[in-house]
Design a protein around this motif. Sequence first.
Motif, PDB file in Angstrom:
ATOM      1  N   LYS A   1       0.943  -1.200   0.105  1.00  0.00           N
ATOM      2  CA  LYS A   1       0.068   0.404  -0.200  1.00  0.00           C
ATOM      3  C   LYS A   1       0.400   0.894  -0.028  1.00  0.00           C
ATOM      4  CE  LYS A   1      -0.540   0.456   5.354  1.00  0.00           C
ATOM      5  NZ  LYS A   1      -0.930   1.085   5.869  1.00  0.00           N
ATOM      6  N   PRO A   2       0.563   2.193  -0.583  1.00  0.00           N
ATOM      7  CA  PRO A   2      -0.843   2.368  -1.079  1.00  0.00           C
ATOM      8  C   PRO A   2      -0.103   1.956  -2.661  1.00  0.00           C
ATOM      9  CG  PRO A   2      -0.395   4.625  -0.363  1.00  0.00           C
ATOM     10  CD  PRO A   2       0.397   3.459   0.076  1.00  0.00           C
ATOM     11  N   VAL A   3      -1.612   1.791  -3.558  1.00  0.00           N
ATOM     12  CA  VAL A   3      -1.295   1.286  -4.381  1.00  0.00           C
ATOM     13  C   VAL A   3      -1.999   2.079  -5.359  1.00  0.00           C
ATOM     14  CG1 VAL A   3      -1.640   0.263  -7.140  1.00  0.00           C
ATOM     15  CG2 VAL A   3      -0.562  -0.748  -4.726  1.00  0.00           C
ATOM     16  N   THR A   4      -2.085   3.068  -6.358  1.00  0.00           N
ATOM     17  CA  THR A   4      -3.047   4.259  -6.728  1.00  0.00           C
ATOM     18  C   THR A   4      -3.213   4.430  -8.527  1.00  0.00           C
ATOM     19  OG1 THR A   4      -1.037   6.248  -4.880  1.00  0.00           O
ATOM     20  CG2 THR A   4      -2.171   7.099  -6.722  1.00  0.00           C
ATOM     21  N   LEU A   5      -4.228   4.687  -8.632  1.00  0.00           N
ATOM     22  CA  LEU A   5      -4.969   4.369  -9.609  1.00  0.00           C
ATOM     23  C   LEU A   5      -5.659   5.543  -9.830  1.00  0.00           C
ATOM     24  CD1 LEU A   5      -7.368   1.077  -8.774  1.00  0.00           C
ATOM     25  CD2 LEU A   5      -5.027   1.887  -9.973  1.00  0.00           C
ATOM     26  N   GLN A   6      -5.571   6.568 -11.474  1.00  0.00           N
ATOM     27  CA  GLN A   6      -6.015   7.744 -10.869  1.00  0.00           C
ATOM     28  C   GLN A   6      -7.536   7.739 -11.633  1.00  0.00           C
ATOM     29  OE1 GLN A   6      -3.775   7.904 -15.495  1.00  0.00           O
ATOM     30  NE2 GLN A   6      -2.051   9.304 -14.077  1.00  0.00           N
TER      31      GLN A   6
ATOM     32  N   ARG B   1      -6.697   5.520  -4.371  1.00  0.00           N
ATOM     33  CA  ARG B   1      -5.827   4.200  -3.125  1.00  0.00           C
ATOM     34  C   ARG B   1      -6.023   2.898  -2.287  1.00  0.00           C
ATOM     35  NH1 ARG B   1      -1.699   8.321  -0.456  1.00  0.00           N
ATOM     36  NH2 ARG B   1      -2.437   6.576   1.328  1.00  0.00           N
ATOM     37  N   VAL B   2      -5.114   1.904  -2.749  1.00  0.00           N
ATOM     38  CA  VAL B   2      -5.945   0.282  -3.087  1.00  0.00           C
ATOM     39  C   VAL B   2      -4.661  -0.480  -1.396  1.00  0.00           C
ATOM     40  CG1 VAL B   2      -7.804   0.689  -4.625  1.00  0.00           C
ATOM     41  CG2 VAL B   2      -5.117  -0.178  -4.827  1.00  0.00           C
ATOM     42  N   LYS B   3      -5.272  -1.208  -1.118  1.00  0.00           N
ATOM     43  CA  LYS B   3      -3.967  -2.007  -0.205  1.00  0.00           C
ATOM     44  C   LYS B   3      -4.544  -3.331  -1.429  1.00  0.00           C
ATOM     45  CE  LYS B   3      -2.936  -4.032   4.007  1.00  0.00           C
ATOM     46  NZ  LYS B   3      -3.696  -3.886   5.667  1.00  0.00           N
ATOM     47  N   VAL B   4      -3.509  -4.497  -0.876  1.00  0.00           N
ATOM     48  CA  VAL B   4      -3.631  -5.373  -1.795  1.00  0.00           C
ATOM     49  C   VAL B   4      -2.495  -6.389  -1.199  1.00  0.00           C
ATOM     50  CG1 VAL B   4      -2.815  -6.813  -3.920  1.00  0.00           C
ATOM     51  CG2 VAL B   4      -3.066  -4.530  -4.416  1.00  0.00           C
ATOM     52  N   THR B   5      -3.247  -7.517  -0.607  1.00  0.00           N
ATOM     53  CA  THR B   5      -2.987  -8.173   0.286  1.00  0.00           C
ATOM     54  C   THR B   5      -2.837  -9.264  -0.758  1.00  0.00           C
ATOM     55  OG1 THR B   5      -3.692  -6.976   2.304  1.00  0.00           O
ATOM     56  CG2 THR B   5      -2.785  -9.027   2.806  1.00  0.00           C
ATOM     57  N   ALA B   6      -1.914 -10.146  -0.159  1.00  0.00           N
ATOM     58  CA  ALA B   6      -1.755 -11.945  -1.867  1.00  0.00           C
ATOM     59  C   ALA B   6      -0.763 -12.940  -0.640  1.00  0.00           C
ATOM     60  CB  ALA B   6      -1.568 -11.315  -3.011  1.00  0.00           C
ATOM     61  N   PRO B   7      -1.383 -13.965  -0.945  1.00  0.00           N
ATOM     62  CA  PRO B   7      -0.547 -14.779  -0.978  1.00  0.00           C
ATOM     63  C   PRO B   7       0.691 -14.884  -1.457  1.00  0.00           C
ATOM     64  CG  PRO B   7      -2.591 -15.564  -1.249  1.00  0.00           C
ATOM     65  CD  PRO B   7      -2.314 -14.455  -1.656  1.00  0.00           C
ATOM     66  N   ALA B   8       1.834 -15.277  -0.644  1.00  0.00           N
ATOM     67  CA  ALA B   8       3.230 -15.481  -1.480  1.00  0.00           C
ATOM     68  C   ALA B   8       3.339 -16.027  -2.434  1.00  0.00           C
ATOM     69  CB  ALA B   8       4.610 -15.066   0.103  1.00  0.00           C
ATOM     70  N   ILE B   9       2.612 -17.117  -2.256  1.00  0.00           N
ATOM     71  CA  ILE B   9       2.906 -18.088  -3.094  1.00  0.00           C
ATOM     72  C   ILE B   9       1.656 -18.789  -3.609  1.00  0.00           C
ATOM     73  CG2 ILE B   9       5.094 -19.001  -1.553  1.00  0.00           C
ATOM     74  CD1 ILE B   9       2.893 -21.072  -0.752  1.00  0.00           C
ATOM     75  N   GLY B  10       1.928 -19.527  -4.989  1.00  0.00           N
ATOM     76  CA  GLY B  10       0.813 -19.980  -5.208  1.00  0.00           C
ATOM     77  C   GLY B  10       0.465 -18.934  -6.828  1.00  0.00           C
ATOM     78  N   GLN B  11      -0.765 -19.977  -7.744  1.00  0.00           N
ATOM     79  CA  GLN B  11      -1.144 -19.226  -8.751  1.00  0.00           C
ATOM     80  C   GLN B  11      -2.582 -19.426  -8.988  1.00  0.00           C
ATOM     81  OE1 GLN B  11       1.099 -18.440 -11.481  1.00  0.00           O
ATOM     82  NE2 GLN B  11       2.210 -18.424  -9.967  1.00  0.00           N
TER      83      GLN B  11
ATOM     84  N   VAL C   1      -6.379  -9.949  -1.757  1.00  0.00           N
ATOM     85  CA  VAL C   1      -7.467  -9.055  -1.333  1.00  0.00           C
ATOM     86  C   VAL C   1      -7.180  -7.669  -1.723  1.00  0.00           C
ATOM     87  CG1 VAL C   1      -8.845  -8.189   0.651  1.00  0.00           C
ATOM     88  CG2 VAL C   1      -8.153 -10.282   0.614  1.00  0.00           C
ATOM     89  N   VAL C   2      -8.352  -6.701  -2.492  1.00  0.00           N
ATOM     90  CA  VAL C   2      -7.610  -5.123  -2.552  1.00  0.00           C
ATOM     91  C   VAL C   2      -8.784  -4.760  -2.522  1.00  0.00           C
ATOM     92  CG1 VAL C   2      -7.902  -4.197  -4.275  1.00  0.00           C
ATOM     93  CG2 VAL C   2      -7.592  -5.901  -5.123  1.00  0.00           C
ATOM     94  N   GLN C   3      -8.321  -3.347  -1.133  1.00  0.00           N
ATOM     95  CA  GLN C   3      -8.976  -2.460  -0.446  1.00  0.00           C
ATOM     96  C   GLN C   3      -9.196  -1.234  -1.008  1.00  0.00           C
ATOM     97  OE1 GLN C   3      -6.934  -5.302   3.294  1.00  0.00           O
ATOM     98  NE2 GLN C   3      -8.631  -4.205   3.964  1.00  0.00           N
ATOM     99  N   PRO C   4      -9.698  -0.895  -1.529  1.00  0.00           N
ATOM    100  CA  PRO C   4      -9.747   0.407  -0.778  1.00  0.00           C
ATOM    101  C   PRO C   4     -10.044   1.733  -0.376  1.00  0.00           C
ATOM    102  CG  PRO C   4     -12.124  -0.217  -2.602  1.00  0.00           C
ATOM    103  CD  PRO C   4     -10.890  -1.751  -1.932  1.00  0.00           C
ATOM    104  N   THR C   5      -9.509   2.743  -0.397  1.00  0.00           N
ATOM    105  CA  THR C   5     -10.462   3.675   0.019  1.00  0.00           C
ATOM    106  C   THR C   5     -11.036   5.024  -0.512  1.00  0.00           C
ATOM    107  OG1 THR C   5      -8.660   4.019   1.532  1.00  0.00           O
ATOM    108  CG2 THR C   5      -9.540   6.100   1.835  1.00  0.00           C
ATOM    109  N   HIS C   6     -12.607   4.631  -0.135  1.00  0.00           N
ATOM    110  CA  HIS C   6     -13.926   5.379  -0.389  1.00  0.00           C
ATOM    111  C   HIS C   6     -13.510   6.911   0.160  1.00  0.00           C
ATOM    112  CE1 HIS C   6     -14.816   2.063  -1.946  1.00  0.00           C
ATOM    113  NE2 HIS C   6     -15.290   0.974  -0.643  1.00  0.00           N
ATOM    114  N   LEU C   7     -14.159   7.900  -0.761  1.00  0.00           N
ATOM    115  CA  LEU C   7     -13.867   9.643  -0.081  1.00  0.00           C
ATOM    116  C   LEU C   7     -14.374   9.704   1.051  1.00  0.00           C
ATOM    117  CD1 LEU C   7     -15.445  10.854  -3.797  1.00  0.00           C
ATOM    118  CD2 LEU C   7     -12.413  10.892  -2.347  1.00  0.00           C
TER     119      LEU C   7
END
Length: 307
Positions: A16-21, A30-40, A72-78
Amino acid sequence: MTESATATSTPVVSIKPVTLQAPGRGEDLRVKVTAPAIGQGLPIIVFSHGFGSSMDGYGPLADFWAAHGFVVVQPTHLDSRALSVPTADPRTPRFWRFRVEDMKRILDRLELLETGVPHLAGRLDRSRIAAAGHSFGGQTAGNLLGLRVLDPDTGSGEDLSDSRITAGVLLATAGRGGAGLTPFAVENFPYLNPSFADMTTPALVVAGDRDDSPLTVRGPDWMADPYHLSPGGKSLLTLFGAEHSLGGIAGYEARETTDENPGRVALIQRLTTAYLRHALGIDGSGWTRARKELAQSADPLGSIESR
């Protein structure tokens, strides 16, 4: 309920943050991404926070889901306190609509999110996407499932559903509007006028039997409306003794938790994971087993019904 109801856990990484125009929004997303370290072939959960929270909340859910195979993708809303948008801001009446647009923007920009998060590229399964949310976020997620916000004057509601979403989890989500609302809710939250008649996407509705919201005159049963008033293909998890934070899902030691109960949070973690694996076509056995274990528990924390 045993850990056997869900897949084996793995280490997770969060970025975090990953920023999308976001032209026209007034703030980039602005979003937060939480992901498994392994796996497809990782399925995706887009999670909408409750009013005033942010991408930094709901760690007990995001961390668990990621540890069990979801991105898991979590946005920050207005409406987040982190943005401090004033009440008089002209965007305020449309916060609910901006929230839905935030969720869709994430789906539109999944490729950018993949490349913006180290070691995530090529690991997403875009055919398996769920929307989830708590409180106001539950309505936001519900919009993507087919819930419609009715105009108080015309009674009509726009279809904002998204075919990319094939399952949902609605946690402590507001029920029907109209006469069920308190005068405070009618005056301050005109978007609390949902119709569930077209919410056809499969979903798990989670409600606390002591979630007595100041927004309704109907009591805790109001939170079960998304289950009872929508088409079939739904399940309802009723949590005994749970208030609006459902035991503490909003965050680790979050101040808004009024009914702290680690066992209840653990139950939600396992049941929502098992449900999503079932609803997204990954593995149905865990959901079947989890329901059986809850029903046979000598001192159950809740009950499940489906239709």
